[in-house]
Write a protein that holds these residues in place. Structure first.
Motif, PDB file in Angstrom:
ATOM      1  N   LYS A 175       8.661 -24.937 -12.237  1.00  0.00           N
ATOM      2  CA  LYS A 175       7.350 -25.568 -12.347  1.00  0.00           C
ATOM      3  C   LYS A 175       6.251 -24.530 -12.572  1.00  0.00           C
ATOM      4  N   GLY A 200       8.086 -31.368 -13.080  1.00  0.00           N
ATOM      5  CA  GLY A 200       6.741 -31.625 -12.583  1.00  0.00           C
ATOM      6  C   GLY A 200       5.802 -30.512 -12.995  1.00  0.00           C
ATOM      7  N   ILE A 201       4.509 -30.820 -13.013  1.00  0.00           N
ATOM      8  CA  ILE A 201       3.473 -29.810 -13.225  1.00  0.00           C
ATOM      9  C   ILE A 201       2.922 -29.475 -11.852  1.00  0.00           C
ATOM     10  N   SER A 204      -1.243 -29.474 -10.083  1.00  0.00           N
ATOM     11  CA  SER A 204      -1.899 -30.055 -11.265  1.00  0.00           C
ATOM     12  C   SER A 204      -3.339 -30.460 -10.998  1.00  0.00           C
ATOM     13  N   SER A 214      -0.303 -33.996 -15.757  1.00  0.00           N
ATOM     14  CA  SER A 214       1.072 -34.433 -15.491  1.00  0.00           C
ATOM     15  C   SER A 214       1.583 -35.359 -16.578  1.00  0.00           C
ATOM     16  N   ILE A 218       4.740 -33.747 -18.257  1.00  0.00           N
ATOM     17  CA  ILE A 218       5.978 -34.470 -17.944  1.00  0.00           C
ATOM     18  C   ILE A 218       6.356 -35.372 -19.115  1.00  0.00           C
ATOM     19  N   VAL A 232       4.993 -36.363  -9.859  1.00  0.00           N
ATOM     20  CA  VAL A 232       3.615 -36.124 -10.272  1.00  0.00           C
ATOM     21  C   VAL A 232       2.886 -35.545  -9.057  1.00  0.00           C
ATOM     22  N   SER A 233       2.562 -34.274  -9.098  1.00  0.00           N
ATOM     23  CA  SER A 233       1.949 -33.600  -7.947  1.00  0.00           C
ATOM     24  C   SER A 233       0.433 -33.751  -7.995  1.00  0.00           C
ATOM     25  N   GLU A 241       0.856 -40.703  -6.623  1.00  0.00           N
ATOM     26  CA  GLU A 241       1.850 -39.965  -7.402  1.00  0.00           C
ATOM     27  C   GLU A 241       2.916 -40.911  -7.947  1.00  0.00           C
TER      28      GLU A 241
END
Length: 355
Positions: A175, A200-201, A204, A214, A218, A232-233, A241
């Motif tokens: 990541k 995942g990013i 983010s 994201s 993604i 999804v962070s 998320e």
């Protein structure tokens, strides 16, 4: 290696890799030691559509809490470990369905071996995770900073550390917060890794910026056929998320079910509170998650029917009255104040018809 060809890994009662559906993950932001609050949050995440949940394990108390948490939830639980190999062992013994470690910060070869042996004993997978903030000094020097190549080399090094202990029940994550760098790293990794990839990013951002970064990152990675599970962070409520992850998967045709709401962006011809109506519809359709439909909310009775042609059902508003639309065809006129109620009635009727 594209998702259809990655190895199948079992996490609790879920499978990833080998062409299985891309699963959604999130991570609790509660203190894992607080069983009641952690369970409460996980149950909300389950309801939102989370498939796998991760919890931080910074203490032995947190590791022990996993046993009680597991009794009250219905999705696999991943224990997130940093630095102390004993926490990984304790988490496995408490029933974690997977552990996430970075072998490089666990310590000596003997400590890594101890964790791997315990994972073997319990038959659970290990997620090997590296990110742009954890790159080794020698790799930063070799590549002149954080690069996609450096991330991939670091991840493969960590993978080999586990493989050399005779274990290959692995998931890999690489990541970065830089979207383009993260995309490139996954493209490189797909050509060199047979294990499922968790995408995942990282870091983010908040709800707006994090969702955009994201969705782009993604989304591109998944569109290229790469990735077996995603997170999804976001800096915020983990439920957001999960909502975002579901929309990303649905937008790419990787997940079906639930109602997709499409609405026009409004313009000078709009003569109703379309923004308010669209938000009301989006909230209302949560009661119909068992249906796989596209619902349109349009702000113009002139262009609305044509623009809603690809939707299963929709409404379009005008001055004092609106239209009920099915597959682009006007079914009947409806008083403006009854548009939302009429749409709900039609959805209930469709549900009964479909049995």
């Amino acid at each position: 290696m594209y998702r259809e060809n990655t190895r199948v890994v079992q996490i609790g009662d879920k499978k990833i890799g080998g062409g299985n559906p891309v699963l959604i993950q999130s991570m609790c932001n509660t203190k894992t030691e607080n069983v009641e609050e952690t369970v409460k949050q996980i149950l909300k995440l389950e309801e939102a559509g989370c498939d796998i949940i991760r919890t931080a394990v910074p203490t032995m108390e947190a590791a022990a809490a996993i046993r009680e948490i597991k009794k009250q939830i219905h999705i696999p639980l991943v224990a997130d470990i940093h630095f102390d190999y004993r926490l990984a062992i304790a988490a496995i013994e408490s029933g974690a369905d997977k552990i996430r470690i970075n072998p490089g910060n666990i310590g000596s070869r003997e400590r890594v071996r101890a964790v791997v042996e315990k994972a073997k004993e319990y038959g659970i997978p290990i997620r090997v995770g590296v990110n742009s903030g954890s790159l080794e000094k020698e790799l930063l020097e070799k590549y002149g900073g954080v690069t996609a190549e450096a991330l991939v080399e670091s991840a493969l090094k960590e993978v080999r550390a586990i493989e050399e202990e005779g274990y290959d029940n692995l998931v890999v994550s690489i990541k970065a917060s830089d979207v383009l760098l993260c995309i490139r790293a996954h493209e490189l990794m797909a050509g060199q890794c047979r294990y499922p990839l968790h995408v995942g990013i990282t870091e983010s951002g908040t709800l707006l910026s994090g969702n955009i970064k994201s969705a782009v990152g993604i989304g591109v990675i998944l569109y290229e056929g790469i990735g077996d599970t995603i997170r999804v962070s976001l800096t915020g409520d983990p439920v957001e998320e999960v909502k975002s992850a579901k929309l990303i998967l649905k937008s790419l045709g990787l997940r079906k079910g639930g109602i997709e709401v499409v609405s026009c962006p409004t313009c000078g011809r709009t003569q109703i509170d379309l923004i308010g109506l669209a938000n009301q519809v989006e909230e209302m359709v949560k009661d119909f998650d068992d249906m796989d439909l596209k619902v349109a909310v349009m702000g113009c009775v002139v262009n609305g029917p044509g623009e809603a042609r690809n939707a299963d059902i929709g409404i379009a508003g005008g001055i004092g009255e609106g239209l009920l639309i099915k597959k682009g065809q006007v079914i009947r006129k409806v008083p403006e104040k009854e548009l939302l109620h009429t749409l709900r009635q039609e959805l209930e009727s469709l549900r009964e018809t479909r049995g």
